[in-house]
Design a protein around this motif. Sequence first.
Motif, PDB file in Angstrom:
ATOM      1  N   GLN A   1     -10.868   6.524   6.810  1.00  0.00           N
ATOM      2  CA  GLN A   1      -9.696   7.153   7.433  1.00  0.00           C
ATOM      3  C   GLN A   1     -10.115   8.011   8.616  1.00  0.00           C
ATOM      4  O   GLN A   1      -9.494   7.974   9.685  1.00  0.00           O
TER       5      GLN A   1
ATOM      6  N   VAL B   1      -5.453  10.969   0.711  1.00  0.00           N
ATOM      7  CA  VAL B   1      -6.069   9.718   1.159  1.00  0.00           C
ATOM      8  C   VAL B   1      -5.655   8.603   0.211  1.00  0.00           C
ATOM      9  O   VAL B   1      -5.943   8.637  -0.980  1.00  0.00           O
ATOM     10  N   GLN B   2      -4.966   7.634   0.726  1.00  0.00           N
ATOM     11  CA  GLN B   2      -4.519   6.494  -0.075  1.00  0.00           C
ATOM     12  C   GLN B   2      -4.957   5.211   0.607  1.00  0.00           C
ATOM     13  O   GLN B   2      -4.704   5.014   1.789  1.00  0.00           O
ATOM     14  N   ARG B   3      -5.616   4.340  -0.136  1.00  0.00           N
ATOM     15  CA  ARG B   3      -6.047   3.064   0.424  1.00  0.00           C
ATOM     16  C   ARG B   3      -5.904   1.961  -0.622  1.00  0.00           C
ATOM     17  O   ARG B   3      -6.201   2.156  -1.799  1.00  0.00           O
TER      18      ARG B   3
ATOM     19  N   GLU C   1      -9.219   1.685   8.886  1.00  0.00           N
ATOM     20  CA  GLU C   1      -8.535   1.184   7.684  1.00  0.00           C
ATOM     21  C   GLU C   1      -8.508  -0.331   7.626  1.00  0.00           C
ATOM     22  O   GLU C   1      -8.082  -0.905   6.625  1.00  0.00           O
TER      23      GLU C   1
ATOM     24  N   GLY D   1     -10.802   5.964  11.530  1.00  0.00           N
ATOM     25  CA  GLY D   1      -9.718   5.107  11.989  1.00  0.00           C
ATOM     26  C   GLY D   1     -10.017   3.642  11.730  1.00  0.00           C
ATOM     27  O   GLY D   1      -9.607   2.769  12.500  1.00  0.00           O
TER      28      GLY D   1
ATOM     29  N   ALA E   1     -12.812   5.643   1.189  1.00  0.00           N
ATOM     30  CA  ALA E   1     -11.490   5.661   1.830  1.00  0.00           C
ATOM     31  C   ALA E   1     -11.372   6.832   2.802  1.00  0.00           C
ATOM     32  O   ALA E   1     -10.819   6.693   3.904  1.00  0.00           O
ATOM     33  N   TYR E   2     -11.893   7.982   2.417  1.00  0.00           N
ATOM     34  CA  TYR E   2     -11.847   9.171   3.271  1.00  0.00           C
ATOM     35  C   TYR E   2     -12.638   8.958   4.553  1.00  0.00           C
ATOM     36  O   TYR E   2     -12.152   9.247   5.658  1.00  0.00           O
TER      37      TYR E   2
END
Length: 315
Positions: A53, A96-98, A58, A56, A49-50
């Motif tokens: 992110q 970081v949220q996914r 996502e 760019g 996820a990091y």
Amino acid sequence: MYNVLLFCDPGIDDSLAIMYALLNPKVNVVGIVSSYGNVPQQQAIQNVAYLLQLAGREDIPIIAGARSPLSGEIAIFYPEIHGEEGLGPIRPPDTVQREVVNFDEIFKIINNYAHNIFIVDVGRSTSLAIAFLLGGEEQLRKVRAIYSMGGAFLVPGNVTSLAEANFHGDAIAANLILDKGRNVYITPLNVTNYAIIKPENIVQITSQPFNSFSHLIKPIFDYYNDAYKKLDPSLSGSPLHDVFTIFALVNPQQIRYVNREASVSINFDNTKGVSMADFRPRSTEETTEATDFIAISFNYQAFVEDFIQVMTSKR
């Protein structure tokens, strides 16, 4: 353009492979399955996820993979090589949220890109084996080829004297992939041990901010390189096993393969995870659907030049 569904367990080497894939103009990453391996599953997901992110990206789905081997064994992690969080000295921000999608997203992706998709598996093979078990051969026949980083044919292992880490980590899953998979390309330690990137290559890459990963590359490589120096002080750099596997996919002309039907020992003794194939002179005379392609040599200079070029891309 290669549409790639990536199975991984980041880990420093996997993380560099993710960067390499995202920056490579020949690669279209259509999904990432993140599992246990170098680190626990949840940490591996956080690392993916990091990286997405930072890039760019996502839009690329993260699929939650396996938490432990098919055998039910307790997974072994390697913080001395990859760090506690899997990125050496770097800790992904807690912010970081996914969204993580369900496992059946794998089959939706395969159907969307049917017969024009490649699977690259650079971690333990558990999640890919589960995909075979759940989706059956009908689903996986829609994949053009599987590239699997694992094994050590006629050379020493790296977690035991005989076995390589990915095949040893879940020998049952690895053997299932080699048995049931079709068009399986194996990148074993025979070649990946020589896919060395040197500190001076990294200095060249990070001498200026080329892209959103530039600030990460040197600290995580240095951590990884220090770990390898302890394992083998004679090394001039560090082997990037997982990066090499994606390189092999997109640069087939730079790799030499032998065609053999390979298997993995599933015995729970000192042969666990040992990769096996018949290397006698006449063993290539009959090629079947079960024949695998084992990488045995490559153009080293082409690998280094390609890595530097891709990692300095502004994509």
